[in-house]
Scaffold this motif. Sequence first.
Motif, mmCIF file in Angstrom:
data_model
loop_
_atom_site.group_PDB
_atom_site.id
_atom_site.type_symbol
_atom_site.label_atom_id
_atom_site.label_comp_id
_atom_site.label_asym_id
_atom_site.label_seq_id
_atom_site.Cartn_x
_atom_site.Cartn_y
_atom_site.Cartn_z
ATOM 1 N N VAL A 100 77.685 23.120 89.796
ATOM 2 C CA VAL A 100 77.276 22.183 88.740
ATOM 3 C C VAL A 100 78.275 21.029 88.684
ATOM 4 O O VAL A 100 77.893 19.858 88.627
ATOM 5 N N GLU A 101 79.548 21.382 88.719
ATOM 6 C CA GLU A 101 80.593 20.363 88.667
ATOM 7 C C GLU A 101 80.498 19.396 89.852
ATOM 8 O O GLU A 101 80.792 18.218 89.735
ATOM 9 N N GLN A 102 80.059 19.924 90.997
ATOM 10 C CA GLN A 102 79.934 19.092 92.198
ATOM 11 C C GLN A 102 78.538 18.462 92.320
ATOM 12 O O GLN A 102 78.217 17.837 93.328
ATOM 13 N N GLY A 103 77.695 18.651 91.294
ATOM 14 C CA GLY A 103 76.422 17.946 91.242
ATOM 15 C C GLY A 103 75.223 18.619 91.887
ATOM 16 O O GLY A 103 74.182 17.998 92.087
ATOM 17 N N LYS A 104 75.348 19.915 92.235
ATOM 18 C CA LYS A 104 74.211 20.594 92.876
ATOM 19 C C LYS A 104 73.999 21.996 92.313
ATOM 20 O O LYS A 104 73.866 22.971 93.050
ATOM 21 N N GLY A 105 73.928 22.080 90.996
ATOM 22 C CA GLY A 105 73.777 23.379 90.345
ATOM 23 C C GLY A 105 72.528 24.137 90.751
ATOM 24 O O GLY A 105 72.602 25.234 91.299
ATOM 25 N N TRP A 106 71.336 23.533 90.522
ATOM 26 C CA TRP A 106 70.092 24.246 90.838
ATOM 27 C C TRP A 106 69.909 24.486 92.332
ATOM 28 O O TRP A 106 69.500 25.590 92.723
ATOM 29 N N PRO A 107 70.201 23.495 93.193
ATOM 30 C CA PRO A 107 70.073 23.797 94.628
ATOM 31 C C PRO A 107 70.942 24.988 95.045
ATOM 32 O O PRO A 107 70.529 25.813 95.857
ATOM 33 N N TYR A 108 72.119 25.094 94.442
ATOM 34 C CA TYR A 108 73.017 26.207 94.773
ATOM 35 C C TYR A 108 72.424 27.527 94.271
ATOM 36 O O TYR A 108 72.385 28.519 95.009
ATOM 37 N N VAL A 109 71.960 27.531 93.028
ATOM 38 C CA VAL A 109 71.346 28.741 92.455
ATOM 39 C C VAL A 109 70.205 29.216 93.347
ATOM 40 O O VAL A 109 70.118 30.394 93.702
ATOM 41 N N GLU A 110 69.331 28.283 93.725
ATOM 42 C CA GLU A 110 68.181 28.652 94.551
ATOM 43 C C GLU A 110 68.608 29.165 95.921
ATOM 44 O O GLU A 110 68.058 30.151 96.416
ATOM 45 N N ALA A 111 69.597 28.523 96.516
ATOM 46 C CA ALA A 111 70.054 28.929 97.856
ATOM 47 C C ALA A 111 70.638 30.340 97.837
ATOM 48 O O ALA A 111 70.381 31.137 98.742
ATOM 49 N N VAL A 112 71.407 30.662 96.800
ATOM 50 C CA VAL A 112 72.010 32.000 96.730
ATOM 51 C C VAL A 112 70.945 33.040 96.377
ATOM 52 O O VAL A 112 70.874 34.100 97.009
ATOM 53 N N LEU A 113 70.102 32.749 95.398
ATOM 54 C CA LEU A 113 69.064 33.718 95.014
ATOM 55 C C LEU A 113 68.093 33.997 96.161
ATOM 56 O O LEU A 113 67.614 35.117 96.302
ATOM 57 N N ASP A 114 67.819 32.969 96.957
ATOM 58 C CA ASP A 114 66.934 33.166 98.104
ATOM 59 C C ASP A 114 67.492 34.177 99.103
ATOM 60 O O ASP A 114 66.751 34.732 99.903
ATOM 61 N N ARG A 115 68.808 34.388 99.053
ATOM 62 C CA ARG A 115 69.458 35.265 100.043
ATOM 63 C C ARG A 115 70.306 36.330 99.347
ATOM 64 O O ARG A 115 71.436 36.603 99.726
ATOM 65 N N VAL A 116 69.720 36.943 98.324
ATOM 66 C CA VAL A 116 70.428 37.915 97.503
ATOM 67 C C VAL A 116 70.987 39.081 98.339
ATOM 68 O O VAL A 116 72.090 39.570 98.083
ATOM 69 N N ALA A 117 70.272 39.485 99.361
ATOM 70 C CA ALA A 117 70.736 40.596 100.201
ATOM 71 C C ALA A 117 72.015 40.219 100.951
ATOM 72 O O ALA A 117 72.900 41.059 101.164
ATOM 73 N N GLU A 118 72.120 38.947 101.352
ATOM 74 C CA GLU A 118 73.338 38.493 102.033
ATOM 75 C C GLU A 118 74.533 38.509 101.090
ATOM 76 O O GLU A 118 75.641 38.854 101.486
ATOM 77 N N LEU A 119 74.291 38.134 99.836
ATOM 78 C CA LEU A 119 75.373 38.189 98.842
ATOM 79 C C LEU A 119 75.829 39.632 98.665
ATOM 80 O O LEU A 119 77.034 39.900 98.606
#
Length: 173
Positions: free
Chosen positions: A68-87
């Motif tokens: 969020v601080e770097q200006g890409k909060g939602w894109p980051y959320v979506e990218a991580v949630l899309d790959r929950v198994a990798e996390l």
Amino acid sequence: MSDTSPARPAPVLDVWCELQCPDCRTALDDLRALRARYGDRLELRLRHFPLEKHKHAFAAAQAVEEAVEQGKGWPYVEAVLDRVAELDRKGEPFLVEVAGELGLDAEEFDTALIDGRHILIVDADQAEGKAIGVTGTPTYVIGGERLDGGKSQEGLRERIEEIADRLLAEQEA
């Protein structure tokens, strides 16, 4: 004569979520649909509610705040949630890796996770969630109504749309 009254704030949909949660991953399609349907007319706020059973959820919440601080909060959320198994498998290095893939300052992510600069935001969200009765994720709060998506998300998007439409109609009246 032009109307100079300030625009009314958009209705708020708080989404209590954590990025290691498979149910939140499932909810992502609904969130995308809501964002597409309402755009700026509905403020979608991600609220952190890391669950103890997911060992990387607290770090992931901090990483979101850095995004969020770097200006890409939602894109980051979506990218991580899309790959929950990798996390699940890779943990914190994965959070930094995703930041790099999105063109964010990955080194700063690494530092933020080490120095804990976003912990207070995550703790405050979690405390507020507990205070209003959030017990699992995803949980939605809109127009004073809490909708629990942890057990079933069946019909939730439709209910959120009903409430959002009502709130928007009330604003225009």
